[in-house]
Motif scaffolding. Structure first.
Motif, PDB file in Angstrom:
ATOM      1  N   HIS A  61       0.868  -1.178   0.000  1.00 12.09           N
ATOM      2  CA  HIS A  61       0.000   0.000   0.000  1.00 12.09           C
ATOM      3  C   HIS A  61       0.907   1.231   0.000  1.00 12.09           C
ATOM      4  CE1 HIS A  61      -3.570  -2.429   0.959  1.00 12.09           C
ATOM      5  NE2 HIS A  61      -2.710  -3.167   1.642  1.00 12.09           N
ATOM      6  N   LEU A  62       1.121   1.839  -1.151  1.00 12.94           N
ATOM      7  CA  LEU A  62       2.031   2.984  -1.259  1.00 12.94           C
ATOM      8  C   LEU A  62       1.454   4.179  -0.508  1.00 12.94           C
ATOM      9  CD1 LEU A  62       2.880   2.512  -5.013  1.00 12.94           C
ATOM     10  CD2 LEU A  62       4.309   1.942  -3.063  1.00 12.94           C
ATOM     11  N   THR A  63       2.194   4.684   0.469  1.00 12.05           N
ATOM     12  CA  THR A  63       1.689   5.736   1.344  1.00 12.05           C
ATOM     13  C   THR A  63       1.498   7.070   0.637  1.00 12.05           C
ATOM     14  OG1 THR A  63       3.937   6.229   2.071  1.00 12.05           O
ATOM     15  CG2 THR A  63       2.654   4.746   3.444  1.00 12.05           C
ATOM     16  N   ALA A  64       2.240   7.331  -0.416  1.00 11.99           N
ATOM     17  CA  ALA A  64       2.129   8.626  -1.098  1.00 11.99           C
ATOM     18  C   ALA A  64       1.206   8.567  -2.307  1.00 11.99           C
ATOM     19  CB  ALA A  64       3.516   9.116  -1.507  1.00 11.99           C
ATOM     20  N   GLU A  65       0.535   7.459  -2.526  1.00 12.53           N
ATOM     21  CA  GLU A  65      -0.358   7.297  -3.673  1.00 12.53           C
ATOM     22  C   GLU A  65      -1.788   7.207  -3.160  1.00 12.53           C
ATOM     23  OE1 GLU A  65       1.284   7.351  -6.638  1.00 12.53           O
ATOM     24  OE2 GLU A  65       3.202   7.263  -5.590  1.00 12.53           O
ATOM     25  N   ASP A  66      -2.313   8.328  -2.694  1.00 10.31           N
ATOM     26  CA  ASP A  66      -3.641   8.357  -2.082  1.00 10.31           C
ATOM     27  C   ASP A  66      -4.713   7.756  -2.988  1.00 10.31           C
ATOM     28  OD1 ASP A  66      -2.749   9.573   0.233  1.00 10.31           O
ATOM     29  OD2 ASP A  66      -3.053  11.595  -0.551  1.00 10.31           O
ATOM     30  N   GLY A  67      -5.477   6.860  -2.413  1.00 11.34           N
ATOM     31  CA  GLY A  67      -6.612   6.291  -3.104  1.00 11.34           C
ATOM     32  C   GLY A  67      -6.287   5.215  -4.117  1.00 11.34           C
ATOM     33  N   GLU A  68      -5.031   4.918  -4.344  1.00  9.04           N
ATOM     34  CA  GLU A  68      -4.654   3.888  -5.309  1.00  9.04           C
ATOM     35  C   GLU A  68      -4.738   2.505  -4.650  1.00  9.04           C
ATOM     36  OE1 GLU A  68      -3.886   4.269  -8.601  1.00  9.04           O
ATOM     37  OE2 GLU A  68      -4.457   6.363  -8.291  1.00  9.04           O
ATOM     38  N   PRO A  69      -5.126   1.506  -5.441  1.00  6.22           N
ATOM     39  CA  PRO A  69      -5.158   0.154  -4.873  1.00  6.22           C
ATOM     40  C   PRO A  69      -3.741  -0.330  -4.591  1.00  6.22           C
ATOM     41  CG  PRO A  69      -5.602   0.101  -7.234  1.00  6.22           C
ATOM     42  CD  PRO A  69      -5.528   1.555  -6.836  1.00  6.22           C
ATOM     43  N   PRO A  70      -3.602  -1.339  -3.742  1.00  4.77           N
ATOM     44  CA  PRO A  70      -2.263  -1.856  -3.443  1.00  4.77           C
ATOM     45  C   PRO A  70      -1.599  -2.430  -4.692  1.00  4.77           C
ATOM     46  CG  PRO A  70      -3.960  -3.127  -2.294  1.00  4.77           C
ATOM     47  CD  PRO A  70      -4.653  -2.049  -3.034  1.00  4.77           C
ATOM     48  N   ALA A  71      -0.283  -2.363  -4.719  1.00  7.40           N
ATOM     49  CA  ALA A  71       0.498  -2.923  -5.814  1.00  7.40           C
ATOM     50  C   ALA A  71       0.920  -4.340  -5.451  1.00  7.40           C
ATOM     51  CB  ALA A  71       1.729  -2.060  -6.080  1.00  7.40           C
ATOM     52  N   GLU A  72       0.909  -5.200  -6.426  1.00 11.32           N
ATOM     53  CA  GLU A  72       1.418  -6.557  -6.259  1.00 11.32           C
ATOM     54  C   GLU A  72       2.925  -6.517  -6.490  1.00 11.32           C
ATOM     55  OE1 GLU A  72      -0.411  -9.432  -5.578  1.00 11.32           O
ATOM     56  OE2 GLU A  72      -2.176  -8.163  -5.316  1.00 11.32           O
ATOM     57  N   VAL A  73       3.694  -7.079  -5.576  1.00 13.11           N
ATOM     58  CA  VAL A  73       5.148  -7.080  -5.698  1.00 13.11           C
ATOM     59  C   VAL A  73       5.636  -8.523  -5.590  1.00 13.11           C
ATOM     60  CG1 VAL A  73       7.327  -6.258  -4.736  1.00 13.11           C
ATOM     61  CG2 VAL A  73       5.325  -4.754  -4.732  1.00 13.11           C
ATOM     62  N   ARG A  74       6.140  -9.037  -6.715  1.00 11.82           N
ATOM     63  CA  ARG A  74       6.723 -10.377  -6.725  1.00 11.82           C
ATOM     64  C   ARG A  74       8.203 -10.253  -6.364  1.00 11.82           C
ATOM     65  NH1 ARG A  74       6.457 -11.991 -11.990  1.00 11.82           N
ATOM     66  NH2 ARG A  74       8.636 -11.479 -12.293  1.00 11.82           N
ATOM     67  N   ILE A  75       8.633 -11.014  -5.403  1.00 11.32           N
ATOM     68  CA  ILE A  75      10.036 -10.996  -4.983  1.00 11.32           C
ATOM     69  C   ILE A  75      10.777 -11.995  -5.863  1.00 11.32           C
ATOM     70  CG2 ILE A  75      11.640 -11.301  -3.060  1.00 11.32           C
ATOM     71  CD1 ILE A  75       9.158 -10.663  -1.216  1.00 11.32           C
ATOM     72  N   ASP A  76      11.558 -11.469  -6.794  1.00 14.42           N
ATOM     73  CA  ASP A  76      12.266 -12.304  -7.761  1.00 14.42           C
ATOM     74  C   ASP A  76      13.557 -12.870  -7.183  1.00 14.42           C
ATOM     75  OD1 ASP A  76      10.326 -11.714  -9.770  1.00 14.42           O
ATOM     76  OD2 ASP A  76      11.324  -9.802 -10.126  1.00 14.42           O
ATOM     77  N   ALA A  77      14.248 -12.080  -6.364  1.00 12.43           N
ATOM     78  CA  ALA A  77      15.501 -12.524  -5.737  1.00 12.43           C
ATOM     79  C   ALA A  77      15.673 -11.771  -4.427  1.00 12.43           C
ATOM     80  CB  ALA A  77      16.693 -12.263  -6.651  1.00 12.43           C
ATOM     81  N   CYS A  78      16.207 -12.463  -3.448  1.00  7.65           N
ATOM     82  CA  CYS A  78      16.460 -11.843  -2.154  1.00  7.65           C
ATOM     83  C   CYS A  78      17.713 -12.486  -1.562  1.00  7.65           C
ATOM     84  CB  CYS A  78      15.269 -12.042  -1.228  1.00  7.65           C
ATOM     85  SG  CYS A  78      15.476 -11.264   0.379  1.00  7.65           S
ATOM     86  N   ASP A  79      18.780 -11.719  -1.543  1.00  4.63           N
ATOM     87  CA  ASP A  79      20.046 -12.164  -0.980  1.00  4.63           C
ATOM     88  C   ASP A  79      20.383 -11.210   0.170  1.00  4.63           C
ATOM     89  OD1 ASP A  79      22.525 -13.311  -0.506  1.00  4.63           O
ATOM     90  OD2 ASP A  79      23.509 -12.228  -2.147  1.00  4.63           O
ATOM     91  N   ALA A  80      19.753 -11.461   1.320  1.00  6.11           N
ATOM     92  CA  ALA A  80      19.911 -10.571   2.471  1.00  6.11           C
ATOM     93  C   ALA A  80      21.361 -10.539   2.932  1.00  6.11           C
ATOM     94  CB  ALA A  80      19.007 -11.049   3.610  1.00  6.11           C
ATOM     95  N   PRO A  81      21.870  -9.402   3.321  1.00  5.07           N
ATOM     96  CA  PRO A  81      21.285  -8.069   3.283  1.00  5.07           C
ATOM     97  C   PRO A  81      21.823  -7.201   2.135  1.00  5.07           C
ATOM     98  CG  PRO A  81      23.122  -8.038   4.792  1.00  5.07           C
ATOM     99  CD  PRO A  81      23.075  -9.430   4.169  1.00  5.07           C
ATOM    100  N   HIS A  82      22.108  -7.817   0.999  1.00  3.35           N
ATOM    101  CA  HIS A  82      22.770  -7.066  -0.069  1.00  3.35           C
ATOM    102  C   HIS A  82      21.957  -6.820  -1.326  1.00  3.35           C
ATOM    103  CE1 HIS A  82      26.589  -7.172   2.029  1.00  3.35           C
ATOM    104  NE2 HIS A  82      26.333  -8.425   2.319  1.00  3.35           N
ATOM    105  N   HIS A  83      21.031  -7.687  -1.652  1.00  2.00           N
ATOM    106  CA  HIS A  83      20.381  -7.591  -2.961  1.00  2.00           C
ATOM    107  C   HIS A  83      18.911  -7.981  -2.866  1.00  2.00           C
ATOM    108  CE1 HIS A  83      19.442  -9.454  -7.031  1.00  2.00           C
ATOM    109  NE2 HIS A  83      19.634  -8.172  -7.309  1.00  2.00           N
TER     110      HIS A  83
END
Length: 165
Positions: A61-83
């Motif tokens: 839910h983007l805080t600065a996008e008033d009234g916009e529906p939530p965005a779907e975010v697919r996590i393609d890669a996650c190499d904590a804590p660098h990428h």
């Protein structure tokens, strides 16, 4: 007062990469938490819900996008804590985004990349990412968040001139 634009474009085989960098005074682990933990992302980007991890999809839910529906975010890669690499999609399409973090002597360098197929809308996209990344810096520094009017339309011409190409 408007914020100076910092982004640059690089041609790629698939289109273009919009690169933006920031230096954050906090150590890597703290910055990583600020970009991955929902209660921390809520301070500058928006809270998210769902099960995080590579291959999963969360709703932001983007805080600065008033009234916009939530965005779907697919996590393609996650190499904590660098990428972190994600594909963010909403009714206007999908955006491929990447974040790289490195630490040197307690300061964290952030490199944000928006992989673009075309330059359509860059005059709005560039200022939008400048705005959100500066909100991240302000959230980490515990200073007031900037307003979007400091970025747009002031930075539109810079991005429409295709910086760095």
């Amino acid at each position: 007062m408007s914020a100076p634009p910092t982004g640059r474009l690089i041609r790629t085989e698939r289109g273009y990469d919009l690169l933006l960098t920031r230096a954050l005074k906090d150590p890597l682990a703290e910055v990583w938490a600020s970009v991955t933990e929902p209660e921390r992302t809520a301070r500058w980007f928006g809270p998210w819900e769902g099960e995080g991890g590579a291959g999963t999809t969360v709703r932001v839910h983007l805080t600065a996008e008033d009234g916009e529906p939530p965005a779907e975010v697919r996590i393609d890669a996650c190499d904590a804590p660098h990428h972190l690499a994600v594909t963010m999609s909403d009714e206007s399409g999908g955006w491929r985004l990447e974040l790289h973090l490195t630490e040197h002597e307690g300061t964290t360098a952030l490199q944000f990349t928006h992989h673009l197929d075309s330059l359509d809308g860059l005059g709005e996209i560039g200022p939008g990412w400048e705005f959100y990344l500066d909100r991240l810096v302000a959230a980490v520094d515990d200073t007031p968040l900037p307003g979007f009017d400091e970025y747009y339309p002031a930075q539109k011409a810079y991005y429409e001139a295709e910086p760095g190409l």
